[in-house]
Scaffold this motif. Sequence first.
Motif, PDB file in Angstrom:
ATOM      1  N   ASN A  94      11.211  -1.958   5.640  1.00 32.67           N
ATOM      2  CA  ASN A  94      10.809  -0.842   4.904  1.00 32.67           C
ATOM      3  C   ASN A  94      12.446   0.253   4.620  1.00 32.67           C
ATOM      4  O   ASN A  94      12.416   0.811   5.199  1.00 32.67           O
ATOM      5  CB  ASN A  94       9.984   0.027   5.498  1.00 32.67           C
ATOM      6  CG  ASN A  94       8.891  -0.378   5.167  1.00 32.67           C
ATOM      7  OD1 ASN A  94       8.280  -1.573   3.941  1.00 32.67           O
ATOM      8  ND2 ASN A  94       7.607   0.135   6.317  1.00 32.67           N
ATOM      9  N   THR A 144      14.160   4.146   2.701  1.00 34.80           N
ATOM     10  CA  THR A 144      13.694   4.456   3.742  1.00 34.80           C
ATOM     11  C   THR A 144      11.992   4.207   2.227  1.00 34.80           C
ATOM     12  O   THR A 144      11.962   4.977   1.929  1.00 34.80           O
ATOM     13  CB  THR A 144      13.061   5.196   4.492  1.00 34.80           C
ATOM     14  OG1 THR A 144      14.312   5.569   5.802  1.00 34.80           O
ATOM     15  CG2 THR A 144      12.429   5.083   6.194  1.00 34.80           C
ATOM     16  N   ASP A 187       7.657   3.796   1.906  1.00 31.58           N
ATOM     17  CA  ASP A 187       6.505   3.375   2.866  1.00 31.58           C
ATOM     18  C   ASP A 187       5.766   2.077   2.932  1.00 31.58           C
ATOM     19  O   ASP A 187       6.547   1.461   2.307  1.00 31.58           O
ATOM     20  CB  ASP A 187       5.357   4.844   2.496  1.00 31.58           C
ATOM     21  CG  ASP A 187       5.575   5.023   1.113  1.00 31.58           C
ATOM     22  OD1 ASP A 187       5.345   3.425   0.789  1.00 31.58           O
ATOM     23  OD2 ASP A 187       5.077   5.552   0.574  1.00 31.58           O
ATOM     24  N   ALA A 188       4.885   1.820   3.709  1.00 25.82           N
ATOM     25  CA  ALA A 188       3.938   1.209   3.239  1.00 25.82           C
ATOM     26  C   ALA A 188       3.833   0.431   2.048  1.00 25.82           C
ATOM     27  O   ALA A 188       3.569  -1.039   2.243  1.00 25.82           O
ATOM     28  CB  ALA A 188       3.102   1.035   4.515  1.00 25.82           C
ATOM     29  N   SER A 189       3.518   1.003   1.347  1.00 24.32           N
ATOM     30  CA  SER A 189       3.197   0.726  -0.666  1.00 24.32           C
ATOM     31  C   SER A 189       4.178   0.384  -1.304  1.00 24.32           C
ATOM     32  O   SER A 189       4.453  -0.114  -1.716  1.00 24.32           O
ATOM     33  CB  SER A 189       2.643   1.840  -1.097  1.00 24.32           C
ATOM     34  OG  SER A 189       3.212   2.787  -0.752  1.00 24.32           O
ATOM     35  N   VAL A 221      10.532   6.821   0.251  1.00 24.85           N
ATOM     36  CA  VAL A 221      10.361   7.812   1.135  1.00 24.85           C
ATOM     37  C   VAL A 221      11.718   8.957   1.326  1.00 24.85           C
ATOM     38  O   VAL A 221      11.624   9.883   1.200  1.00 24.85           O
ATOM     39  CB  VAL A 221       9.933   7.639   2.663  1.00 24.85           C
ATOM     40  CG1 VAL A 221       9.356   9.312   3.213  1.00 24.85           C
ATOM     41  CG2 VAL A 221       8.922   6.634   2.194  1.00 24.85           C
TER      42      VAL A 221
END
Length: 440
Positions: free
Chosen positions: A214, A245, A247-249, A253
């Motif tokens: 990520n 950066t 996120d998990a999806s 960010v």
Amino acid sequence: MSFNIGLSGLYAANKQLDVTGNNIANVATVGFKSSRAEFEDVYSATKLGAGSRTVGNGVRLANVAQQFTQGDISSGTGNVLDMGINGSGFFVLNNNGSLSYTRAGTFKVDKEGYVTNSDYTARVQGYGVDANGKIINGVLTDLRIDTSNLAPKATTTVSSTINLKSTEPAIDVVANPFDPSKTASYTKQFSTPIFDSQGNEHTMDQYMVKTGPNTWDTYTLIDGRNPNGSDPMNAATRPVPSTMTFDASGKLVSVSTPNPPGAPIVSPNLAITNWTPGKVTNGVWAPNGAAADPAGVTIAMTNTTQFNADSARSIPAQNGYATGQISNLTIDGNGVMLANFSNYQTKPIGQIALASFTNEQGLQQVGGTAWKETYASGIPGYDSPETGTLGSIRSNSLEESNVNVTNELVELIKAQSNYQANAKTISTQSTIMQTIIQMT
């Protein structure tokens, strides 16, 4: 009395022939509007009235009424300044302050670049534009086609939609530091053309390096150099990356970009606030000189994602361009004149204005397929095409005459019959008078 009645009938039939003949003569006249002879009967009356047994005193011409119905629009003339109005309204012409109105859109450009009528005696009226290309409505002006070059504009913003493949392997930046000449030191490269204030084109390269789950580093070079023109491979001037950066999806960010002192800022954009315009020739950096202002460039990264799909980018959008020469002209339905330039830019240079009248039939014909305002017509209202009840502009087209030849030929037959019948009235009255004379 019968002689006067017959003579008035002959005069009326003759006027009907004149009007019909004029219509037929102008069947091929662009923007011509046909006319109709209107008659009324004549009665003699005293102050106290005519009585119930009064015989009429003939006929007289009451009016020659113009018929402002729509003519057919003939397209494909090959001249962009040929314009037809599909709907109501009139083009406005200015001849040294004297305004006239026409439906004939056979316009030309004079030696000074002004749009004029076909004999170059009157200038077409419309709305001008300000320095930003915005139409200035409300004030009529002479429309002019400016053929000067479009000044260059320095790039200040770059935007695109980017996806970075989430399953790409991370690169060990310690063992394999970034080097634009080594493809193994970066994951993906994107190139974008940008411009300085003199219209010089430069290439901005973005190198995406996946550094971990990520996280991606972004190095930005211009013409293969650091934005300040220094060598990116020099240890003292090695570029410092921006870090993205996710996120998990897979959504962005933040973008962390180091300031010169070293403190990072967090933003959805990258900013190049100081770069030296120039280019690399045979491995040697050649600045373009202090006269070229590079300006600052903001690179929008908001639409960057990290999904399990190929790393790719949409066609980038940037707001700079080189010097442009006018290549052609187009006119849309709203009458906006758009100049197209060789640098793929389009700029409005004016807008056609249309006039409307409360009583069109009150307009005075002045020749040249033009009319003048009168007390009967009312004052004109000016506005843009396709506003209210005004029609639209058809470029490369002309409005043909609205004369219906078949109807006019029938009118000729009727006028001829009327003339013969009224002549018969006079002939009969003459015979009666001869009889009376012979009896005396």
